[in-house]
Scaffold this motif. Sequence first.
Motif, mmCIF file in Angstrom:
data_model
loop_
_atom_site.group_PDB
_atom_site.id
_atom_site.type_symbol
_atom_site.label_atom_id
_atom_site.label_comp_id
_atom_site.label_asym_id
_atom_site.label_seq_id
_atom_site.Cartn_x
_atom_site.Cartn_y
_atom_site.Cartn_z
ATOM 1 N N ASP A 233 -0.504 -7.125 5.402
ATOM 2 C CA ASP A 233 0.939 -6.967 5.224
ATOM 3 C C ASP A 233 1.587 -8.283 4.834
ATOM 4 O OD1 ASP A 233 1.190 -4.620 7.992
ATOM 5 O OD2 ASP A 233 0.921 -4.250 5.845
ATOM 6 N N LEU A 234 1.113 -9.371 5.419
ATOM 7 C CA LEU A 234 1.681 -10.686 5.119
ATOM 8 C C LEU A 234 1.457 -11.042 3.655
ATOM 9 C CD1 LEU A 234 3.003 -13.320 5.849
ATOM 10 C CD2 LEU A 234 0.887 -14.056 6.961
ATOM 11 N N GLU A 235 0.273 -10.762 3.141
ATOM 12 C CA GLU A 235 0.001 -11.054 1.728
ATOM 13 C C GLU A 235 0.912 -10.234 0.816
ATOM 14 O OE1 GLU A 235 -4.347 -10.401 2.107
ATOM 15 O OE2 GLU A 235 -4.514 -12.291 1.009
ATOM 16 N N ARG A 236 1.133 -8.971 1.182
ATOM 17 C CA ARG A 236 1.994 -8.102 0.366
ATOM 18 C C ARG A 236 3.424 -8.624 0.335
ATOM 19 N NH1 ARG A 236 3.675 -1.848 1.964
ATOM 20 N NH2 ARG A 236 5.365 -1.657 0.443
ATOM 21 N N VAL A 237 3.958 -8.986 1.495
ATOM 22 C CA VAL A 237 5.339 -9.436 1.555
ATOM 23 C C VAL A 237 5.498 -10.794 0.883
ATOM 24 C CG1 VAL A 237 7.239 -10.014 3.096
ATOM 25 C CG2 VAL A 237 5.735 -8.110 3.649
#
Length: 1002
Positions: free
Chosen positions: A184-188
Amino acid sequence: MEFQVLGRVGYRAGESWVRPRGALRRRMLGVLLARAGHVVTYDALAQALWPGQDDDPQPQVRVAARLHLHAHRFRQELDSAERLVADGSGYLLQVEHDELDATRFARLVEGAMGAAADDPARAGLAREALSQWADPWGGTAYPDLDVPLVADEAQRLEQLRLDVTDILFDAEIRLGHHQEVLADLERVAAAHPLREPLQVRLMQGLHQAGRPVDALDVYARTRRVLVDELGMEPSEPLRRMQEFVLSGQAPQTPAPGRERVTVQPMQAPPAQLPASVPLVGRDGALELLDAALTDGTNRHALISGLPGVGKTALAVAWVAAHRADFPDGQLYVDFQGYGPTPGPSVDAALERFIRALGGDPAGARDREERVATYRSLLAGRQVAILIDNARSEEAVRPLLPGDNGCASLVTSRDDLTGLIARDNVHHVPLQPLDREHAVALLRSLAGAPETELDDSSTDPAPAAGASRASGTGLDADQLERLAERCGGLPIALRVAALRARDADVLDGRPGQGAPDVLDLLDVGDPMTSARTIFSWSVDALDRDDLRLFLALGVNVASRIDVGGLAALIDTDPRTARRGVERLVRANLAQLEAGWVRQHDLLAAYSAERGSSLARAEREQMLRRLLGYYVDQVKAVDALTASTAGQSVFRSLQEANQWLDRAAAPLVTVAEMAADFAGSEVTELSRYLGGALTGRGALELAGRLHSTAVMAAERRGDLEAAALAMQVLAAVTGKLGDQHKADQQWARAREMAIASGSSFALAVVHNNYTSALLPQGQFPRAWGHLRAALRHIEVAGDQDRSQSIRANMGFVLVILERHEHAERVLRELLGEAVHPSARSNALRSLAILQLRRARPRAAEPLIREAIDLTTQTSEHILRSEFGALQAEARFGLGDHETARELLEASLAELAHQGEQAELVLCLIGLARLDRDEHPRRSMVRLDEALARTRRHGLLEMEFRVLLAFGELYDIMGQEVRAIAVRDMAGSIRLACGLPKEPAYAIW
């Protein structure tokens, strides 16, 4: 009711979400929600819905009418029409703090921002905030709404989302959960390449995951974007993170906690759950459990609800369906928190679990060591733990696993809010089954052998054409009645299925009534008796809460507001509300918007318990409640008349919302207490007056006023009896029994004369005109109004004088004495007029303007009246103004809007049973169809004529006949046209009018 704007725009008043399809509906909803609790001016709303039309004055009138139409349609879809308030300058949508996802989100963000960086709960707070969005990482607030009015609000919410996203990833990485959040962190971070705090978090997470090369790639990519797009170097925190990764130091992880205890695999995993049974109607609850327990951290769920609602069955069924996800076993303990005998202690439960997991509890010296041993045994395992019938948070917390591979389910009759707030336990409140599923379950149970009956069995589809449940003598209708008496509680349905084999179970034996519902649900087994199951919770209440529970039983109505409950137990509202909130947490009551109610079976039990109080005490309690209702109704009346000083209500809108909810309970209590009450019942009748009738609540009005007549006659109060009798006569006439109404009017006049009260005589004369006008007795009505005015001048009642004058203006319009009518009405409107009288005066003046072919002059009068009647909950008059607004739009050439308004008013008036106004709507629709669809127009007029003759509406009959004459002219049927005009002329002459009208009929 709930509203959404975070990622999607919609609302729901029940189970299903409504997603407005049309652009205009989405824009209106979005603008009102962006300014929830504040007035949005008509101009601002119109500009949002139809941008670019504010420079052309001609379409502006049309825009205003269409705006009111859209507001009218939206109001009908809300749980209460009073949610959408029109205050004269615009519309205000009333939304409670927790009803809008954006408001909840902002509050949760504030909590996450206020938490210390090392607070373990910080991540949970941030995650809960983001869960308010349809997609925590994507989408926008107020999507697809290109409206400047909501743009700032959407931008504010997006900024808050980015802020709390920073907090979430920082908190999770501090807790060592970098692997769980990295995707999720990479996506955001990819979606916000210029937001450096996110890039810092991503580098930190990658480094802790053993991916330093990827972390350095993030730095290089971010620096390139910053230089290319902003012409600036990375900030100090980003450079420091690069240096830390380049230094080759080991990744930073949280300080190690207690060492995990390694144990040998068990030979046989524990399998302690009770038998699982199929469920009916629990798909939604199972989905909530799936969301709470299948992924992520904090895999704990609390199922709470009424006794017998099926909490244990739901929990066991969920674990059984996910048995493969917990290969290391299932643990179960029943604390019997509400049973007749005490269950195991917390320490005993811990010891039992430790042994089941292969450990030895003997070496643990105290609870703290037992908890540590228990959680150490669970570490690295996948175990489901079911904690059944827990009564307190303290009993549950020691048994919650610390390992994310485990999941725990807790069932309780109490909401255990401490677990929800402190331990991040997901709450799944379980409601009784709806009627469809209750009937299906009952049919299944009643058709099975007794030894196989269970309260959660599936619903086998009945054979085609089957009308009776197998094994019972009950048909489908009887099964529905039986299911309704059980209130959707599975335990009650189980017992009812057994009793259904008795043919007398519903209607009783000859000469006897139907059995009491609590008797019906008692087969001699205390573990299934509704009385016994409820008693375990009620007997555990402290003295004050038990008193409150008994008061709910003394109240004979289905609901009561907190103020009324305080009056019943003779305490202040704040104390009563705190007690109610405790009952709500114990699932012994429900509280919504200040009103308290109980499940039907629980209400039957509380009534039975309340009847144990001494009769004198119960009567004193009900008299206090009646006194409270009288004070509240007087406050509504004073606020409506603008004579209230410091009112108990904050606004006229709030006052009428209270009265809308209070009407039915108030009448029920008045009927119950009439034999021993003093003047309270007649005061309620007097101050409510036409309020119930104006709301279309004719049945309630009839019950209240007939009760008041009997109470007044018993006390010898002829004035009160006359006032109640005349309102009763008006209600009886509206219900269609004109003969009985005439007798009641005559009796009301006799009582008023015998009382010697000028006020009573004035009221009777004034209100009697409502019976005379539909019959076409216009001159006689005028005579009664002049008599009413003489009597009220003697009585000196200014408000009632204004009401009489407003009626005089209306009768003058009907008598076609237009100049005289306009003088009376404009003089009245120039005074400080009671809202009810002002609404009537505005109606008469609008009708006058329409008769003079001045629709543009009529429209502002109609709009003001619609706003006023909305605030005062005069639903019938509001519907009539909708029809007048349609006539005005027709006069301005806007036939489309006119039709929409007429159809909406027609539906409302048909529901309210208002025949005369309904006929006017039919005449209007016939006029719209006349030129292009004369046959359809003929059908409309046939229906209108039939209604006028069925209900003796002589005034409406000549209007319909004149409309027929116009239609026959269009169709070329001259002879018929002349004939119906002659008939209409004869009726007009009989009504005291000229044979030919001097204005268009519509």
